[in-house]
Design a protein around this motif. Structure first.
Motif, PDB file in Angstrom:
ATOM      1  N   UNK A 230       0.831  -1.212   0.000  1.00  0.00           N
ATOM      2  CA  UNK A 230       0.000   0.000   0.000  1.00  0.00           C
ATOM      3  C   UNK A 230       0.858   1.250   0.000  1.00  0.00           C
ATOM      4  N   UNK A 231       1.922   1.261   0.792  1.00  0.00           N
ATOM      5  CA  UNK A 231       2.793   2.438   0.879  1.00  0.00           C
ATOM      6  C   UNK A 231       3.365   2.779  -0.495  1.00  0.00           C
ATOM      7  N   UNK A 232       3.886   1.785  -1.192  1.00  0.00           N
ATOM      8  CA  UNK A 232       4.473   2.023  -2.512  1.00  0.00           C
ATOM      9  C   UNK A 232       3.414   2.482  -3.504  1.00  0.00           C
ATOM     10  N   UNK A 233       2.231   1.887  -3.445  1.00  0.00           N
ATOM     11  CA  UNK A 233       1.179   2.243  -4.395  1.00  0.00           C
ATOM     12  C   UNK A 233       0.684   3.672  -4.180  1.00  0.00           C
ATOM     13  N   UNK A 234       0.571   4.100  -2.933  1.00  0.00           N
ATOM     14  CA  UNK A 234       0.126   5.477  -2.667  1.00  0.00           C
ATOM     15  C   UNK A 234       1.189   6.465  -3.137  1.00  0.00           C
ATOM     16  N   UNK A 235       2.443   6.183  -2.847  1.00  0.00           N
ATOM     17  CA  UNK A 235       3.509   7.082  -3.288  1.00  0.00           C
ATOM     18  C   UNK A 235       3.565   7.155  -4.807  1.00  0.00           C
ATOM     19  N   UNK A 236       3.370   6.025  -5.473  1.00  0.00           N
ATOM     20  CA  UNK A 236       3.404   6.002  -6.935  1.00  0.00           C
ATOM     21  C   UNK A 236       2.277   6.839  -7.536  1.00  0.00           C
ATOM     22  N   UNK A 237       1.149   6.915  -6.826  1.00  0.00           N
ATOM     23  CA  UNK A 237       0.001   7.679  -7.327  1.00  0.00           C
ATOM     24  C   UNK A 237       0.105   9.165  -7.017  1.00  0.00           C
ATOM     25  N   UNK A 238       1.085   9.550  -6.198  1.00  0.00           N
ATOM     26  CA  UNK A 238       1.211  10.953  -5.790  1.00  0.00           C
ATOM     27  C   UNK A 238       2.096  11.729  -6.761  1.00  0.00           C
ATOM     28  N   UNK A 239       1.965  13.046  -6.807  1.00  0.00           N
ATOM     29  CA  UNK A 239       2.810  13.858  -7.685  1.00  0.00           C
ATOM     30  C   UNK A 239       4.296  13.632  -7.407  1.00  0.00           C
ATOM     31  N   UNK A 240       5.054  13.344  -8.454  1.00  0.00           N
ATOM     32  CA  UNK A 240       6.503  13.118  -8.387  1.00  0.00           C
ATOM     33  C   UNK A 240       6.874  11.917  -7.525  1.00  0.00           C
ATOM     34  N   UNK A 241       5.878  11.131  -7.106  1.00  0.00           N
ATOM     35  CA  UNK A 241       6.146   9.958  -6.292  1.00  0.00           C
ATOM     36  C   UNK A 241       6.649  10.269  -4.897  1.00  0.00           C
ATOM     37  N   UNK A 242       6.414  11.496  -4.430  1.00  0.00           N
ATOM     38  CA  UNK A 242       6.946  11.945  -3.137  1.00  0.00           C
ATOM     39  C   UNK A 242       5.989  11.701  -1.973  1.00  0.00           C
ATOM     40  N   UNK A 243       4.796  11.203  -2.266  1.00  0.00           N
ATOM     41  CA  UNK A 243       3.824  10.969  -1.210  1.00  0.00           C
ATOM     42  C   UNK A 243       2.774  12.064  -1.141  1.00  0.00           C
ATOM     43  N   UNK A 244       1.742  11.810  -0.348  1.00  0.00           N
ATOM     44  CA  UNK A 244       0.637  12.764  -0.208  1.00  0.00           C
ATOM     45  C   UNK A 244       1.041  13.911   0.721  1.00  0.00           C
ATOM     46  N   UNK A 245       0.558  15.104   0.397  1.00  0.00           N
ATOM     47  CA  UNK A 245       0.828  16.256   1.261  1.00  0.00           C
ATOM     48  C   UNK A 245       0.136  16.100   2.618  1.00  0.00           C
ATOM     49  N   UNK A 246      -0.983  15.380   2.616  1.00  0.00           N
ATOM     50  CA  UNK A 246      -1.715  15.149   3.861  1.00  0.00           C
ATOM     51  C   UNK A 246      -2.396  13.789   3.788  1.00  0.00           C
ATOM     52  N   UNK A 247      -2.641  13.206   4.950  1.00  0.00           N
ATOM     53  CA  UNK A 247      -3.359  11.945   5.048  1.00  0.00           C
ATOM     54  C   UNK A 247      -4.513  12.130   6.022  1.00  0.00           C
ATOM     55  N   UNK A 248      -5.695  11.739   5.597  1.00  0.00           N
ATOM     56  CA  UNK A 248      -6.870  11.765   6.464  1.00  0.00           C
ATOM     57  C   UNK A 248      -7.210  10.326   6.821  1.00  0.00           C
ATOM     58  N   UNK A 249      -7.067   9.970   8.092  1.00  0.00           N
ATOM     59  CA  UNK A 249      -7.270   8.596   8.545  1.00  0.00           C
ATOM     60  C   UNK A 249      -8.683   8.425   9.092  1.00  0.00           C
ATOM     61  N   UNK A 250      -9.512   7.728   8.317  1.00  0.00           N
ATOM     62  CA  UNK A 250     -10.899   7.479   8.713  1.00  0.00           C
ATOM     63  C   UNK A 250     -11.142   6.002   8.993  1.00  0.00           C
ATOM     64  N   UNK A 251     -10.079   5.224   9.036  1.00  0.00           N
ATOM     65  CA  UNK A 251     -10.186   3.773   9.174  1.00  0.00           C
ATOM     66  C   UNK A 251     -10.747   3.382  10.540  1.00  0.00           C
ATOM     67  N   UNK A 252     -11.339   2.187  10.596  1.00  0.00           N
ATOM     68  CA  UNK A 252     -11.894   1.675  11.846  1.00  0.00           C
ATOM     69  C   UNK A 252     -11.042   0.513  12.371  1.00  0.00           C
ATOM     70  N   UNK A 253      -9.842   0.347  11.813  1.00  0.00           N
ATOM     71  CA  UNK A 253      -8.871  -0.643  12.284  1.00  0.00           C
ATOM     72  C   UNK A 253      -7.544   0.069  12.521  1.00  0.00           C
ATOM     73  N   UNK A 254      -6.685  -0.541  13.331  1.00  0.00           N
ATOM     74  CA  UNK A 254      -5.448   0.122  13.742  1.00  0.00           C
ATOM     75  C   UNK A 254      -4.383   0.150  12.658  1.00  0.00           C
ATOM     76  N   UNK A 255      -4.298  -0.882  11.806  1.00  0.00           N
ATOM     77  CA  UNK A 255      -3.221  -1.007  10.846  1.00  0.00           C
ATOM     78  C   UNK A 255      -2.932   0.236  10.017  1.00  0.00           C
TER      79      UNK A 255
END
Length: 352
Positions: A230-255
């Motif tokens: 997941x980490x690699x896929x999110x970075x690959x989808x972000x501009x320049x592959x540098x990652x998201x400027x922000x993350x909003x965590x709405x998950x109902x599990x800890x992982x």
């Protein structure tokens, strides 16, 4: 107007017990309160936590849950002016039902942080009933031209994610990764982000949620069920592959709370909003320090945040995906919620 003395409600009589559909008394508003005849009420994952007593908060028992109630003011206390609410006005009862108004947080308009806050559907009875009480100062006035079923999820889910996006500091043109993007909060977070000019990477599981996220305008969808990294896929989808400027965590599990630091951009912000029971936030100290990662929590918004969240909706910029069910169906909806089978939000039609 002559009000009934009895009403139908979903009542949790013991912690962890299934709600029981039964008749209870209609409450009487105090001097600074309004009585709202609930027409529709959303179902939030918090309501499931309340039923189970998952959180370290005093749980009222027996309890009427619910905190996304939209309806009409039918009675009010003598301290409530017509400028606040008149009989017949449309009103919303939210998670934050009341606060002390005297502590340091209340004096600074940070009402959600009040140590003696009253919480709808947790410490005081909420909106899974025909008539609900709310403090006039913290209830929301709903414009008369706004559909009450569609606006119900805005009163908690919409307000919560809108506040989280503000807290993230993400600017127009930047990218936010939304974890749990296909759920009730996530579907709204995507729309608020888009309305604020922020680009979206959606993270969730399953093809139904993928289709919904793409329809809502996400630029990429990462399926945590199918992804091997997941980490690699999110970075690959972000501009320049540098990652998201922000993350909003709405998950109902800890992982996912442990993963986020891996794909947030350096100097980016991780905003924790979801509240999985017993979970902890963990991040490697070295990575957090040298990449200057910000990690913060975001709770429900204050009165002005509520006005702004509803205004986005009233202007047609937010369309909350929801399904309608009867108030009697609440136990079935909780079962679907526990199974992770709900895309979007359920709104309950309250009998009139």
């Amino acid at each position: 107007m002559t009000l009934p003395t009895k009403q139908w409600a979903q009542v949790v009589e013991k912690k962890g017990g299934t709600p029981i559909y039964k008749e209870i008394p209609v409450p009487t508003p105090g001097p600074d309160e309004i009585l709202v005849k609930i027409r529709y009420t959303g179902v939030c994952h918090t309501d499931l936590h309340a039923m189970k007593g998952d959180w370290p908060l005093p749980l009222k028992l027996p309890l009427v849950g619910g905190h996304e109630g939209a309806g009409t003011v039918v009675a009010k206390g003598n301290l409530v002016t017509d400028e606040e609410f008149a009989i017949g006005d449309h009103a919303g009862i939210k998670w934050l039902n009341g606060s002390c108004m005297t502590c340091e947080f209340c004096r600074q308009a940070e009402f959600p942080l009040c140590p003696n806050a009253q919480l709808s559907g947790y410490t005081v009875d909420g909106t899974f009933q025909q008539y609900a009480i709310g403090k006039a100062a913290l209830a929301s006035k709903i414009p008369p031209n706004v559909a009450l079923d569609a606006v119900a999820p805005i009163l908690c889910a919409g307000l919560t994610v809108y506040k989280g996006l503000k807290e993230s500091g993400a600017r127009p043109g930047q990218t936010v990764a939304i974890v749990g993007a296909g759920g009730g909060l996530g579907s709204l977070a995507q729309q608020y982000a888009k309305a604020m000019g922020i680009r979206v990477i959606a993270i969730d599981g399953g093809d139904e949620k993928k289709a919904m996220c793409e329809k809502l305008g996400s630029e990429a969808y990462v399926d945590f069920i199918k992804s091997s990294d997941v980490v690699a896929d999110v970075k690959a989808a972000s501009p320049e592959g540098l990652g998201a400027h922000a993350v909003i965590l709405l998950a109902v599990a800890e992982g996912p709370f442990q993963q986020a630091v891996g794909y947030v951009r350096s100097y980016g912000t991780i905003v924790a909003i979801g509240l999985p029971a017993g979970a902890f936030l963990k991040a490697p100290v070295f990575d957090t320090v040298v990449r200057m990662v910000n990690i913060r929590g975001s709770y429900v918004g204050n009165r002005q945040d509520g006005v702004e969240a509803i205004d986005f909706f009233a202007r047609g910029l937010i369309h909350a995906p929801f399904k309608t069910a009867s108030l009697k169906d609440l136990p079935k909806i909780f079962e679907l919620m526990e199974q992770g089978k709900i895309a979007g939000r359920y709104v309950l039609d309250v009998p009139q």
